[in-house]
Design a protein around this motif. Structure first.
Motif: not given
Length: 277
Positions: A2-4, A35, A260-261, A263-265, A267-268
């Motif tokens: 994740p980005e954050t 994560r 994963e997609s 998780l990225e969303w 985190a943002r």
């Protein structure tokens, strides 16, 4: 990654849809926990703890409708210290939207969600996927199982036959017919349990996703829902498509890409450490 990273052990609650047991989320639980999230996947009212247990006691799911499923999750969320993020697949996506609109979760991700009230699109593949239930009015009050062939059409059309058959054996359970009947007639009932406030609810972020080859919830359905949310300018709504994916996208061999997609969303976009309203 994740980005954050999540802060204050942000909780994530996974909500399954018709015909899949809550334990089908287990790989997702492991990934999200790795994560840094606190993750859980409670079953529907009437679900047993295991796939086999649910199959052996299918009558426990008889006449379980959208209202009962929503209240079941709302009660569980009420006992949490902070509002979690809801991630729902199929009918679980509809429930996640209702929880978000009622400010019971901090954010929601809905994966190939069952239609909400107001959707008028009815592609042939969606109708065919629902026929094992809707084809017999008596199914309104009882649980119905999918055969391997029916599962192949509704869930496994974008994967190999062998994988579809394995997933059917591993994860499928009987599903109550009532939610499908309620959803199919939602536009004819003023107070349908499939109604979601898409226009006025002040809520957390929402991600709508769709598999481009989904037979059960074709992408045109999700596109219509996205347009309904467009009028709510005060809240974040985003859309993500998974090319070449069918309704099995949360459980088949390509699930990590989907996860994963998301998780990225999360985190943002998802608020962290959200307290109770």
């Amino acid at each position: 990654m994740p980005e954050t990273p999540p802060s204050a052990q942000q909780s994530v609650v996974f909500i399954h849809g018709l015909w899949l047991h809550a334990s089908s989320w287990n790989p997702w639980l492991e990934l999200f926990r790795a994560r840094g999230y606190t993750a859980s996947a409670p079953g529907w009212p009437g679900d047993a703890d295991t796939v086999e247990g649910t199959r052996m006691n299918a009558d426990a799911l008889n006449d379980v409708g959208i209202e009962a499923i929503y209240r079941h999750y709302a009660r569980q969320l009420a006992g949490m210290e902070a509002k979690p993020i809801a991630i729902g697949h199929s009918f679980g996506g509809l429930i996640a939207q209702e929880l978000l609109a009622n400010n019971l979760v901090a954010a929601a991700v809905v994966i190939d969600s069952a239609p909400i009230k107001g959707v008028t699109a009815l592609p042939f593949s969606q109708l065919k996927s629902a026929l094992p239930v809707l084809g017999n009015p008596a199914n309104r009050k009882r649980a119905v199982s999918l055969t391997a062939e029916q599962f192949r059409y509704s869930f496994g059309n974008a994967i190999r036959q062998e994988e579809s058959d394995r997933l059917h054996q591993q994860w499928t359970i009987p599903g109550p017919g009532r939610p499908l009947f309620q959803d199919a007639t939602a536009n004819f009932h003023r107070h349908s349990p499939a109604a979601v406030d898409t226009h006025y609810a002040v809520r957390g972020p929402l991600l709508l996703t769709s598999g481009t080859e989904d037979h059960t919830v074709p992408k045109v359905v999700t596109q219509q829902v996205l347009k309904m949310y467009a009028k709510n300018e005060s809240s974040v709504t985003e859309h993500l498509e998974f090319a070449g994916r069918g309704h099995s996208l949360t459980i088949d061999g390509g699930w990590p890409e989907v996860a994963e997609s998301i998780l990225e969303w999360v985190a943002r976009n998802a608020p962290t450490g959200s307290g109770k309203a």
